[in-house]
Design an enzyme around this catalytic site. Structure first.
Site, PDB file in Angstrom:
ATOM      1  N   ARG A 120       0.920  -1.125  -0.092  1.00  0.00           N
ATOM      2  CA  ARG A 120       0.004   0.072   0.064  1.00  0.00           C
ATOM      3  C   ARG A 120       0.783   1.115   0.075  1.00  0.00           C
ATOM      4  O   ARG A 120       1.680   1.412   1.048  1.00  0.00           O
ATOM      5  CB  ARG A 120      -0.939  -0.347   1.117  1.00  0.00           C
ATOM      6  CG  ARG A 120      -1.835   1.214   1.444  1.00  0.00           C
ATOM      7  CD  ARG A 120      -2.543   1.485   0.345  1.00  0.00           C
ATOM      8  NE  ARG A 120      -3.698   2.579   0.782  1.00  0.00           N
ATOM      9  CZ  ARG A 120      -3.424   3.828   0.401  1.00  0.00           C
ATOM     10  NH1 ARG A 120      -2.223   4.231  -0.167  1.00  0.00           N
ATOM     11  NH2 ARG A 120      -4.094   4.889   0.524  1.00  0.00           N
ATOM     12  N   HIS A 123       2.002   7.252   1.896  1.00  0.00           N
ATOM     13  CA  HIS A 123       0.673   8.056   1.700  1.00  0.00           C
ATOM     14  C   HIS A 123       0.548   8.717   2.889  1.00  0.00           C
ATOM     15  O   HIS A 123       1.081   8.371   4.180  1.00  0.00           O
ATOM     16  CB  HIS A 123      -0.523   7.385   1.268  1.00  0.00           C
ATOM     17  CG  HIS A 123      -1.342   6.693   2.189  1.00  0.00           C
ATOM     18  ND1 HIS A 123      -0.561   5.231   2.228  1.00  0.00           N
ATOM     19  CD2 HIS A 123      -2.075   6.687   3.073  1.00  0.00           C
ATOM     20  CE1 HIS A 123      -1.397   4.783   3.295  1.00  0.00           C
ATOM     21  NE2 HIS A 123      -2.307   5.284   3.624  1.00  0.00           N
ATOM     22  N   HIS A 125      -2.945  11.358   5.085  1.00  0.00           N
ATOM     23  CA  HIS A 125      -4.340  11.489   5.001  1.00  0.00           C
ATOM     24  C   HIS A 125      -4.625  12.446   6.329  1.00  0.00           C
ATOM     25  O   HIS A 125      -3.784  12.383   7.507  1.00  0.00           O
ATOM     26  CB  HIS A 125      -5.389  10.409   4.977  1.00  0.00           C
ATOM     27  CG  HIS A 125      -4.958   9.147   5.417  1.00  0.00           C
ATOM     28  ND1 HIS A 125      -4.988   8.720   6.757  1.00  0.00           N
ATOM     29  CD2 HIS A 125      -4.329   7.968   4.710  1.00  0.00           C
ATOM     30  CE1 HIS A 125      -4.704   7.777   6.781  1.00  0.00           C
ATOM     31  NE2 HIS A 125      -4.267   6.869   5.672  1.00  0.00           N
ATOM     32  N   GLU A 129      -5.456   6.816  11.518  1.00  0.00           N
ATOM     33  CA  GLU A 129      -5.613   5.787  11.221  1.00  0.00           C
ATOM     34  C   GLU A 129      -5.312   4.734  12.208  1.00  0.00           C
ATOM     35  O   GLU A 129      -4.420   4.589  12.915  1.00  0.00           O
ATOM     36  CB  GLU A 129      -4.784   5.319   9.906  1.00  0.00           C
ATOM     37  CG  GLU A 129      -4.764   3.726   9.357  1.00  0.00           C
ATOM     38  CD  GLU A 129      -3.997   3.777   8.155  1.00  0.00           C
ATOM     39  OE1 GLU A 129      -4.168   4.615   7.296  1.00  0.00           O
ATOM     40  OE2 GLU A 129      -3.232   2.664   7.976  1.00  0.00           O
ATOM     41  N   HIS A 168       3.019   7.046   5.857  1.00  0.00           N
ATOM     42  CA  HIS A 168       3.286   5.723   6.273  1.00  0.00           C
ATOM     43  C   HIS A 168       2.961   4.857   4.988  1.00  0.00           C
ATOM     44  O   HIS A 168       2.709   5.317   3.887  1.00  0.00           O
ATOM     45  CB  HIS A 168       2.095   5.318   7.182  1.00  0.00           C
ATOM     46  CG  HIS A 168       0.594   5.594   6.956  1.00  0.00           C
ATOM     47  ND1 HIS A 168       0.144   6.880   7.283  1.00  0.00           N
ATOM     48  CD2 HIS A 168      -0.246   4.957   6.580  1.00  0.00           C
ATOM     49  CE1 HIS A 168      -1.190   6.919   7.030  1.00  0.00           C
ATOM     50  NE2 HIS A 168      -1.585   5.602   6.390  1.00  0.00           N
ATOM     51  N   GLU A 191     -10.459   5.692   1.606  1.00  0.00           N
ATOM     52  CA  GLU A 191      -9.352   4.958   1.653  1.00  0.00           C
ATOM     53  C   GLU A 191      -9.206   5.212  -0.066  1.00  0.00           C
ATOM     54  O   GLU A 191      -7.710   5.005  -0.370  1.00  0.00           O
ATOM     55  CB  GLU A 191      -9.315   3.459   2.094  1.00  0.00           C
ATOM     56  CG  GLU A 191      -7.913   2.604   1.583  1.00  0.00           C
ATOM     57  CD  GLU A 191      -6.762   3.142   2.341  1.00  0.00           C
ATOM     58  OE1 GLU A 191      -6.990   4.004   3.243  1.00  0.00           O
ATOM     59  OE2 GLU A 191      -5.861   2.659   2.090  1.00  0.00           O
TER      60      GLU A 191
HETATM   61 MN    MN Z   1      -3.429   4.944   5.397  1.00  0.00          MN
END
Ligand code: MN
Ligand code: MN
Length: 414
Positions: A120, A123, A125, A129, A168, A191
């Site tokens: 993943r 990124h 946000h 999280e 992360h 997401e």
């Molecule tokens: Mn995340």
């Protein structure tokens, strides 16, 4: 001893018996009349219309609600089972946000799978999280706002927490990657729409990248023009090497960003189940989210309670559950849950969760609050003058004295 539920169920079978059940002695199923117990003829309870037996069969409490259910409430049920997967090479994710689940205003949920080596991408946000690993192992990396780098491997039952804005990444490890559930502390958090490192590179002039990183613009000749989001990578080396590579002269985090909830000492434990809690008192970094992992053995019940400081977002991990939520009105709504389903209870609404299967039932309750809080109905009534309680419920003081006065969490004690 015949239970009220059995008595009501038996009564529903034959109209002749209906009048033998008095609201005054066994709950209030008939003022106003609601529930199968009030049906006068067999046709009343049949359902000849078009239907999916498979889907309908998952919701026996909706097909025939307990006679004590009353009124109407927004559904507390959603599921990852029917949420569309966004599949890429390296893994997939699906989500349930407030757009799909109207009452879920405080938390949105994501279910993600990463293959061995699946990444993943890097990124960040706006939301915090929080996550629980439900299968396999994963390597997480994060940098906090104090510039402290952190790398760790998480296993089944472990949690992680990344503060809002902390960049992360996640990568599935061998032999078969991982699966986990993420909660954001905002029902709108998405997401599929996060701040991605590849997007920013692709949308910054190469000359600016050159100045920013102090290298020639040609360095960036091969950057991806579209983001990667989830992609297949190669398995990382050992954790010690990665930790050494990221540390350099940076400060070391004061507290870990992961927590072994599944193997932690229970907050509550009885013969019929346990509750394990992770909040900012033991999982120090988790300042915006707390969680309670509830395990209930067959025949057990997560006792009647409520949470004064946050809504409860639930993820059902295994077994079969039935939850009733109580609100003003009065309103009472009973709903069935299976593995992969999501439940939601607004703060301060009374609720209990029964294990209605023949295997262990487990769910995790997630709260947008720094500390886990609950109020137990039996604890309240056993710490109120017995004479006062007796006058409310027409139960004698001796019986009240036998009620649990220690917040059992899961009942019965046996
Ligand atoms: Mn995340
Ligand atoms: Mn609860």
């Amino acid at each position: 001893m015949i239970s009220r539920r059995n008595l009501l169920a038996a009564s529903a079978m034959g109209a002749a018996m209906v009048s033998s059940v008095k609201a005054a002695s066994f709950g209030n199923p008939d003022e106003p009349p609601q529930g199968a117990i009030n049906a006068k003829g067999l046709g009343n309870l049949s359902d000849p219309g078009p239907q999916s037996q498979v889907l309908g069969g998952q919701f026996p409490s909706a097909q025939s609600p307990p006679a004590t259910d009353i009124g109407g409430m927004p559904t507390p049920w959603a599921s990852f089972n029917n949420a569309p997967k966004r599949i890429q090479n390296g893994g997939w994710a699906r989500q349930v946000t407030v757009a799909d689940f109207a009452i879920s205003k405080e938390i949105s949920g994501v279910n993600m799978r990463l293959t061995a080596g699946g990444i993943r991408e890097l990124h960040w946000h706006q939301a915090a999280e929080w996550a629980i690993m439900t299968y396999g192992t994963c390597r997480v990396t994060v940098l906090d706002a104090q510039g402290r780098p952190y790398v760790a491997d998480v296993r089944e039952g472990d949690l992680w927490y990344f503060p809002p804005g902390a960049p992360h990444s996640l990568q599935g490890l061998g032999p078969d990657g991982c699966e986990f559930v993420i909660c954001f502390d905002d029902g709108h958090a998405d997401e599929f729409n996060t701040l991605l490192v590849t997007d920013w590179f692709a949308h910054t002039p190469p000359e600016v990248l050159a100045k920013n990183f102090g290298v020639p613009a040609e360095t960036f000749a091969k950057i991806p023009l579209h983001n990667l989001w989830i992609f297949q990578g190669t398995l990382p080396g050992d954790l010690i090497t990665d930790r050494a590579a990221v540390q350099k002269d940076a400060p070391v985090p004061t507290h870990p960003f992961i927590f072994p909830l599944g193997s932690s000492r229970p907050f509550k434990s009885s013969d019929t189940g346990s509750i394990q809690v992770a909040d900012s008192s033991n999982f120090k970094v988790s300042t915006a989210v707390s969680a309670a992992l509830v395990t209930v053995r067959p025949g057990g019940i997560r006792e009647m309670h409520w949470h004064p400081n946050a809504d409860e977002w639930q993820y059902y991990i295994k077994g079969k559950a039935r939850m009733t939520v109580f609100d003003t009105g009065p309103n009472a709504l009973t709903t069935d849950f299976n593995a992969g389903d999501i439940g939601y209870v607004r703060r301060n609404l009374g609720h209990y969760v029964e294990n209605v299967g023949d295997t262990d039932m487990q769910f995790i309750g997630v709260f947008r609050a720094p500390h886990y809080e609950e109020v137990s109905l039996s604890n309240w009534l056993t710490h109120t003058p017995p004479k006062l309680v007796a006058q409310h419920l027409n139960v004698d003081e001796g019986t009240i004295a036998s009620w649990p006065d220690y917040v059992p969490g899961v009942m019965p004690k046996r």
